[in-house]
Design an enzyme around this catalytic site. Structure first.
Site, PDB file in Angstrom:
ATOM      1  CG  HIS A 297      29.254  61.148  57.273  1.00 25.00           C
ATOM      2  ND1 HIS A 297      28.421  62.003  56.584  1.00 25.00           N
ATOM      3  CD2 HIS A 297      28.446  60.292  57.956  1.00 25.00           C
ATOM      4  CE1 HIS A 297      27.160  61.684  56.843  1.00 25.00           C
ATOM      5  NE2 HIS A 297      27.148  60.649  57.671  1.00 25.00           N
TER       6      HIS A 297
ATOM      7  CD  GLU B 148      24.395  53.609  50.270  1.00 29.96           C
ATOM      8  OE1 GLU B 148      25.353  53.733  51.070  1.00 29.96           O
ATOM      9  OE2 GLU B 148      24.004  54.517  49.525  1.00 29.96           O
TER      10      GLU B 148
ATOM     11  CG  HIS C 198      24.759  57.619  53.529  1.00 32.62           C
ATOM     12  ND1 HIS C 198      24.841  58.983  53.675  1.00 32.62           N
ATOM     13  CD2 HIS C 198      24.813  57.111  54.786  1.00 32.62           C
ATOM     14  CE1 HIS C 198      24.946  59.291  54.959  1.00 32.62           C
ATOM     15  NE2 HIS C 198      24.937  58.171  55.657  1.00 32.62           N
TER      16      HIS C 198
ATOM     17  CE  LYS D 282      28.695  60.464  53.684  1.00 31.14           C
ATOM     18  NZ  LYS D 282      27.791  60.353  52.571  1.00 31.14           N
TER      19      LYS D 282
ATOM     20  CG  PHE E 197      22.534  58.450  64.199  1.00 31.19           C
ATOM     21  CD1 PHE E 197      23.149  57.485  63.433  1.00 31.19           C
ATOM     22  CD2 PHE E 197      23.218  58.962  65.290  1.00 31.19           C
ATOM     23  CE1 PHE E 197      24.425  57.033  63.744  1.00 31.19           C
ATOM     24  CE2 PHE E 197      24.495  58.520  65.621  1.00 31.19           C
ATOM     25  CZ  PHE E 197      25.097  57.557  64.840  1.00 31.19           C
TER      26      PHE E 197
ATOM     27  CB  CYS F 179      23.804  61.564  58.272  1.00 29.85           C
ATOM     28  SG  CYS F 179      24.708  61.385  59.813  1.00 29.85           S
TER      29      CYS F 179
ATOM     30  CB  THR G 139      29.784  52.497  59.422  1.00 30.67           C
ATOM     31  OG1 THR G 139      28.535  52.482  58.731  1.00 30.67           O
ATOM     32  CG2 THR G 139      30.115  53.924  59.846  1.00 30.67           C
TER      33      THR G 139
END
Lengths: 340, 396
Positions: free
Chosen positions: B325, B302, B291, B320, B383, B160, B295
């Protein structure tokens, strides 16, 4: 950029005890990597690793172990864990998007190799994965060279990895990139047919600006996209000129010739310019997008290149300038200039 | 050293087909999250996504891109690429020149044609037209061929944060004198593959995502593409200049393959190193495009990392909630949004936010506001712990 440590897992005996004179034979048109026991990887983690991650991390571990505080991990891989990727895809289709386990999905992302190496080295610095197909490794080298200009004192792990998966073999086979008839690697260059043999492997390097005790020096890297041999020839001439190398200064041409008669014209164009002994390696490694990582590893061992690699001439004593030229699927061309 | 400036932008996302439409949607707090109409999956009515409401065939027609094997990811990329090049007045000759580089990030690449990939990977019958289109590189190789590009071409996949790293790599090519202009960004399209992957990880929200909200239920996937034209300031004299790319950082969280550490070392370090390369301190930052995937893990971590670095974080939001995303394209899409913040001196409202996360108490900006902005931080975390931060600054 100086190379200080170099490791390689390939279809030949290149990891641990190195033996290049005897060529291990291909099986079913594939040259599968000779995998070591991966003693540094905990069994529980090893079991969950896909092959590309295993090859990459396995080759990277000796470098990581010997060097604390590496300033970054740079990996080139066209496909990463393709086997996991399609295993997950097959689950999606076969179970009609039912309840799936995410393990294969997480392993399938190409950055899993650099990430796993970072994880095992507890390395929180620069971490990147270049995936530009047949130039993924060349772009990784360029990245490392830029980084060493930006951070003079730093050292980096840079490498290339790709695996043969059942699935990318199938896709590339359908597209005509592998031999249609049974061919052994020892006769790779003698036929007049399309396609090559499938290969896989990983090579890892520790690079820095430190010249003392270095194994080799990577002077320059260049890549272009073209199908035109005239453009290719002029790109090579320009590349050599820019680096102040006369064609006669080159002692060995390491050539990515792969037995595909459609690509021969590109290798011939290069050999028409560079008259140095040409050493081929794809009968040892098979064809895969980041095979030039292994070519660089071979260049690090240039004194020991076996006779079976030489298409013309033979290994000169103490070769100094080595040019690696590789072509991937006709379109992508890479030059790597190495001084010993 | 000469500064790196942005002289062109191109973007397509669920909230608009170009820069102007995207900005207008951000100002008006419009969400592009909806039920899927074109991406075929069993989850169509169950997992809303940021889908661009054009069929792949419509995109082909608009772009006159009828070559065999062109995928939706490539088409979205081409759409944004063309807008960016036109915006920066690049001539076909300049695009094709040896000193023009193309650096693109992608994670889905051509895997959006999931059913064809299934066939080609498993069958011994004749292959589909997409045999050469599945990998991430296929997008940039298509653009290279279409425009006869002779400069450095590269594809980056750090999940990402892919296109954030593409922009960083592009800036470094300019600084190292390896290109005179760089077209950098990324693209990803919605795919059965990623929808099932994220769903198997139980991080897809059944509702419109609520970044930084206490009761957030996961992310919405999106699709889109964005490209920036990067040049050295001295080469951009007389051109429209949107912003300076003043800093960037890339760090690894080195914690877990698919989640971030509680302390947020990776995010903290990438933001910190962006400040360092820009020669700025935390208090200089006017706004953060977080970001903020919505989630459980990302937003908590963050927030923690922002509190560690900024003590009292500047105004922030995650876009987002507007776009979903967009994975490998997110870094580039959000770079364009950050550039809007600077160029138009405004902040856009966060969507779907009700209550702050208890442990951190951070609240995003909820209303559109005109706001003096000098430096914007844009975060992208992926990831594999791949964390990247970009810093854009006002030109003068």
């Amino acid at each position: 950029m100086y190379i200080h440590q170099h490791t390689c897992i390939s279809a030949q005996q290149t990891f641990g005890e190195i033996e290049l004179n005897t060529v291990k034979e291909s099986v079913n048109n594939k040259l599968l990597a000779v995998e070591p026991k991966y003693e540094g990887i905990p069994p529980g983690i090893l079991r969950r690793m896909g092959k590309a991650v295993r090859l990459g991390v396995g080759a990277a571990l000796p470098v990581i172990k010997n060097n604390n505080n590496i300033d970054g991990i740079i990996i080139g891989t066209a496909n990463g864990g393709m086997e996991d990727c399609i295993k997950f895809l097959n689950q999606i289709i076969d179970y009609e998007e039912g309840m799936l386990t995410p393990g294969n999905f997480v392993q399938s992302t190409p950055n899993a190799i650099a990430a796993q190496a970072g994880l095992m080295a507890a390395n929180k610095s620069y971490n990147i994965t270049h995936v530009h197909r047949g130039l993924a490794f060349e772009n990784s080298l360029l990245d490392a060279m830029m980084l060493l200009k930006e951070n003079q004192e730093a050292k980096y792990l840079v490498g290339g990895v790709d695996e043969i998966s059942t699935y990318n073999y199938n896709i590339d086979y359908l597209e005509g990139w592998y031999k249609k008839t049974a061919t052994v690697n020892t006769a790779l260059y003698t036929g007049d047919s399309t396609g090559s043999l499938a290969g896989e492997g990983a090579a890892m390097f520790l690079v820095s600006n430190n010249s003392s005790n270095a194994v080799a020096y990577i002077q320059a890297v260049h890549s272009i996209h073209t199908t035109d041999t005239t453009q290719l020839s002029s790109a090579l001439q320009h590349f050599l000129q820019k680096n102040n190398i006369e064609t006669e200064d080159i002692d060995i041409l390491i050539s990515g010739e792969n037995g595909d008669n459609r690509l021969l014209k590109y290798y011939k164009a290069i050999e028409n310019i560079v008259h140095a002994p040409a050493a081929r390696y794809k009968h040892m490694t098979g064809e895969f997008p980041t095979s030039t990582a292994i070519a660089v590893w071979l260049a690090c061992n240039a004194d020991k290149l076996p006779a079976h690699m030489f298409k013309s001439g033979d290994n000169e004593a103490a070769p100094e300038n080595i040019l690696i030229y590789n072509n991937y699927k006709g379109m992508q061309h890479g030059f790597i200039l190495i001084n010993k | 050293m000469s500064r790196i400036v942005v002289t062109g932008i191109g973007i397509i996302s669920a909230i608009g087909n170009n820069a102007e439409e995207n900005r207008s949607a951000l100002i008006n707090g419009i969400s592009g999250i909806s039920n899927l109409e074109f991406c075929e999956t069993k989850y169509a009515g169950l997992r809303p996504c940021g889908e661009i409401k054009k069929t792949t065939q419509q995109l082909k027609d608009i772009l006159n891109a009828h070559e065999a094997g062109v995928t939706r990811s490539s088409l979205l990329g081409l759409h944004a690429f063309m807008e960016a090049c036109a915006d920066s007045n690049l001539t076909p000759k300049q695009i094709a020149a040896t000193d023009t580089a193309l650096i693109g990030g992608s994670t889905v690449g051509g895997m959006c044609v999931t059913d064809e990939l299934y066939h080609d990977a498993n069958s011994d019958e004749e292959g589909s037209e997409y045999l050469a289109s599945y990998d991430c590189a296929s997008v940039n190789l298509y653009l290279q061929q279409r425009y006869g590009m002779a400069g450095i071409i590269n594809t980056i996949n750090t999940a990402c944060s892919s296109s954030a790293n593409a922009i960083i790599y592009g800036a470094r090519l300019l600084k190292n004198g390896l290109a005179k202009r760089v077209i950098a960004g990324g693209t990803d399209s919605l795919a059965k593959f990623t929808i099932n992957g994220f769903n198997a990880l139980h991080i897809l929200s059944p509702e419109k995502c609520a970044p930084f909200d206490k009761d957030r239920k996961g992310l919405n996937l999106g699709e889109g593409a964005a490209f920036l034209i990067l040049e050295k300031e001295e080469d951009a004299i007389g051109k429209k200049v949107y912003a300076v790319l003043s800093g960037y950082g890339n760090s690894n969280d080195a914690y877990h393959p698919s989640s971030l550490s509680d302390a947020g070392d990776g995010p903290y370090l990438s933001m910190q190193s962006a400040l360092q390369t820009a020669g700025l301190s935390a208090s200089d930052i006017s706004y953060i495009n977080a970001h903020g995937t919505a989630t459980e893990n990302n937003d908590a971590v963050e927030s923690t990392a922002m509190l560690r670095l900024f003590t009292s974080p500047p105004p922030f939001t995650s876009t987002k909630g507007n776009t979903g995303h967009t994975l490998g394209a997110a870094g580039a899409i959000e770079s364009v949004f950050s550039i809007f913040n600077l160029y138009y001196q405004e902040i856009y409202p966060a969507l779907n936010f009700n209550n702050p996360i208890e442990a951190t108490g951070l609240q995003p900006v909820l209303k559109y506001q005109s706001h003096p902005i000098r430096h914007v931080m844009s975060n992208s975390f992926g990831f594999g712990g791949n964390c990247s931060s970009l810093l854009f600054s006002k030109i003068s």
